[in-house]
Design an enzyme around this catalytic site. Structure first.
Site, mmCIF file in Angstrom:
data_model
loop_
_atom_site.group_PDB
_atom_site.id
_atom_site.type_symbol
_atom_site.label_atom_id
_atom_site.label_comp_id
_atom_site.label_asym_id
_atom_site.label_seq_id
_atom_site.Cartn_x
_atom_site.Cartn_y
_atom_site.Cartn_z
ATOM 1 N N ASP A 16 -8.436 -5.395 -4.798
ATOM 2 C CA ASP A 16 -8.621 -4.262 -5.708
ATOM 3 C C ASP A 16 -10.098 -4.209 -6.103
ATOM 4 O O ASP A 16 -10.642 -5.207 -6.593
ATOM 5 C CB ASP A 16 -7.735 -4.520 -6.942
ATOM 6 C CG ASP A 16 -7.778 -3.401 -7.960
ATOM 7 O OD1 ASP A 16 -8.780 -2.659 -8.022
ATOM 8 O OD2 ASP A 16 -6.798 -3.286 -8.717
ATOM 9 N N ILE A 17 -10.714 -3.066 -5.945
ATOM 10 C CA ILE A 17 -12.168 -2.973 -6.191
ATOM 11 C C ILE A 17 -12.523 -3.189 -7.658
ATOM 12 O O ILE A 17 -13.611 -3.674 -7.963
ATOM 13 C CB ILE A 17 -12.734 -1.634 -5.654
ATOM 14 C CG1 ILE A 17 -14.246 -1.735 -5.470
ATOM 15 C CG2 ILE A 17 -12.354 -0.462 -6.542
ATOM 16 C CD1 ILE A 17 -14.844 -0.647 -4.609
ATOM 17 N N GLY A 38 -5.656 7.652 -6.487
ATOM 18 C CA GLY A 38 -6.247 6.636 -5.597
ATOM 19 C C GLY A 38 -7.214 5.705 -6.304
ATOM 20 O O GLY A 38 -6.999 5.303 -7.460
ATOM 21 N N VAL A 39 -8.294 5.392 -5.621
ATOM 22 C CA VAL A 39 -9.259 4.440 -6.163
ATOM 23 C C VAL A 39 -10.005 5.053 -7.356
ATOM 24 O O VAL A 39 -10.367 4.355 -8.312
ATOM 25 C CB VAL A 39 -10.201 3.931 -5.040
ATOM 26 C CG1 VAL A 39 -11.167 4.983 -4.558
ATOM 27 C CG2 VAL A 39 -10.937 2.689 -5.480
ATOM 28 N N ASP A 40 -10.199 6.363 -7.332
ATOM 29 C CA ASP A 40 -10.840 7.083 -8.440
ATOM 30 C C ASP A 40 -10.036 6.867 -9.734
ATOM 31 O O ASP A 40 -10.596 6.498 -10.791
ATOM 32 C CB ASP A 40 -10.879 8.577 -8.066
ATOM 33 C CG ASP A 40 -11.846 9.400 -8.902
ATOM 34 O OD1 ASP A 40 -12.533 8.811 -9.751
ATOM 35 O OD2 ASP A 40 -11.905 10.628 -8.693
ATOM 36 N N SER A 130 -12.737 8.234 1.817
ATOM 37 C CA SER A 130 -12.130 9.368 2.548
ATOM 38 C C SER A 130 -10.824 9.069 3.287
ATOM 39 O O SER A 130 -10.216 9.993 3.824
ATOM 40 C CB SER A 130 -13.116 9.992 3.566
ATOM 41 O OG SER A 130 -14.001 10.870 2.922
ATOM 42 N N TYR A 134 -8.184 12.213 1.317
ATOM 43 C CA TYR A 134 -9.023 13.082 2.154
ATOM 44 C C TYR A 134 -8.719 12.988 3.653
ATOM 45 O O TYR A 134 -9.323 13.700 4.460
ATOM 46 C CB TYR A 134 -10.502 12.839 1.865
ATOM 47 C CG TYR A 134 -10.992 13.498 0.585
ATOM 48 C CD1 TYR A 134 -10.142 14.269 -0.203
ATOM 49 C CD2 TYR A 134 -12.309 13.361 0.161
ATOM 50 C CE1 TYR A 134 -10.590 14.874 -1.380
ATOM 51 C CE2 TYR A 134 -12.766 13.973 -1.010
ATOM 52 C CZ TYR A 134 -11.901 14.723 -1.778
ATOM 53 O OH TYR A 134 -12.352 15.326 -2.924
HETATM 54 N N1 APR Z 1 -9.204 -0.724 -4.840
HETATM 55 C C1 APR Z 1 -9.641 -0.494 -3.581
HETATM 56 N N2 APR Z 1 -9.166 0.506 -2.812
HETATM 57 C C2 APR Z 1 -8.224 1.315 -3.352
HETATM 58 C C3 APR Z 1 -7.724 1.146 -4.663
HETATM 59 C C4 APR Z 1 -8.254 0.070 -5.420
HETATM 60 N N3 APR Z 1 -7.856 -0.179 -6.668
HETATM 61 N N4 APR Z 1 -6.791 2.113 -4.888
HETATM 62 C C5 APR Z 1 -6.709 2.851 -3.758
HETATM 63 N N5 APR Z 1 -7.551 2.361 -2.822
HETATM 64 C C6 APR Z 1 -7.800 2.817 -1.446
HETATM 65 C C7 APR Z 1 -6.737 3.634 -0.780
HETATM 66 O O1 APR Z 1 -5.702 2.791 -0.292
HETATM 67 C C8 APR Z 1 -7.507 4.274 0.371
HETATM 68 O O2 APR Z 1 -7.545 3.407 1.482
HETATM 69 O O3 APR Z 1 -8.915 3.670 -1.424
HETATM 70 C C9 APR Z 1 -8.929 4.366 -0.182
HETATM 71 C C10 APR Z 1 -9.430 5.766 -0.398
HETATM 72 O O4 APR Z 1 -8.377 6.612 -0.812
HETATM 73 P P1 APR Z 1 -8.528 7.667 -1.994
HETATM 74 O O5 APR Z 1 -8.675 6.964 -3.285
HETATM 75 O O6 APR Z 1 -7.429 8.650 -1.849
HETATM 76 O O7 APR Z 1 -9.985 8.378 -1.695
HETATM 77 P P2 APR Z 1 -10.370 9.579 -0.694
HETATM 78 O O8 APR Z 1 -9.541 9.598 0.535
HETATM 79 O O9 APR Z 1 -11.864 9.488 -0.562
HETATM 80 O O10 APR Z 1 -9.980 10.886 -1.505
HETATM 81 C C11 APR Z 1 -10.745 11.281 -2.618
HETATM 82 O O11 APR Z 1 -8.823 11.509 -4.051
HETATM 83 O O12 APR Z 1 -8.458 10.387 -6.032
HETATM 84 C C12 APR Z 1 -8.913 11.554 -5.456
HETATM 85 O O13 APR Z 1 -10.560 12.296 -7.039
HETATM 86 C C13 APR Z 1 -10.400 11.772 -5.737
HETATM 87 O O14 APR Z 1 -10.230 14.032 -5.005
HETATM 88 C C14 APR Z 1 -10.718 12.745 -4.662
HETATM 89 C C15 APR Z 1 -9.919 12.215 -3.482
#
Ligand code: APR
Length: 182
Positions: A16-17, A38-40, A130, A134
């Protein structure tokens, strides 16, 4: 799994980041820096409301953050875990690969590392930008991410450790295979 480069080390981590004790973590944000899932979502939840306030200040000034761009805020409550900065970058939405998605994704990694160097960060962590909401195919994204990080660590002094933090076992496996082949 790790790779030693001229100026620093690249580590692949399954985890987990928000739990990484590094100077800067990178958020896979959206152009309005509004927060999301997601990670955001995980980073905003862990950092608390200060992060959202700082993001809104930035948006007031710049309007929106284009794919490939990177900005930074403080880290709110993540300071307690040793994290000083959150770098917000916006990955490209995957639209089949013919809309310069690869270039935008590469810019996310390079611009985030340039920003981290300017801030004076010695260690940083990336999520797999992404490849969640995404829709970027993870095999393709892994190659771009790792190539960009390796190239930056071979050509610029300053950052001594970059962690690529993979949340799922599957993503970790794909990134590990990709690193072996680079
Ligand atoms: N730590 C590390 N990686 C994580 C965590 C975490 N706590 N939670 C999720 N992830 C991973 C997901 O499993 C995925 O492999 O982060 C990766 C990126 O996925 P997303 O978070 O969906 O990011 P992205 O594909 O770039 O989409 C961005 O999603 O949350 C919204 O606001 C954000 O609109 C934007 C879009």
């Amino acid at each position: 799994m790790e790779r030693r480069l001229k100026y620093g080390v690249l580590r692949l981590i399954h985890g987990d980041i928000t739990e990484q004790g590094v100077d800067a973590i990178v958020n896979a944000a959206n152009s309005s820096l509004m927060g999301g899932g997601g990670v955001d979502g995980a980073i905003h939840r862990a950092a608390g409301p200060e992060l959202h306030r700082e993001c809104m200040e930035i948006i007031k000034k710049i309007g929106r953050l284009e794919p490939g761009g990177a900005v930074h805020t403080g880290s709110g409550r993540l300071r307690e875990r040793g994290i000083k900065w959150v770098i917000h970058t916006v990955g490209p939405v995957w639209r089949g690969g013919k809309y310069r998605e690869a270039e935008a994704l590469e810019r996310c990694y390079r611009n985030s590392m340039a920003l981290a160097r300017n801030l004076g960060a010695e260690s940083m962590a990336f999520p797999s930008i992404s490849t969640g909401a995404y829709g970027y195919p993870v095999e393709k994204a892994a190659e771009i991410a790792l190539y960009a990080i390796i190239d930056e660590l071979e050509s610029h002094e300053g950052i001594e450790e970059v962690r690529m933090v993979l949340y799922s076992t599957y993503d970790f496996k794909i990134y590990a295979e990709s690193l072996k082949s680079l």
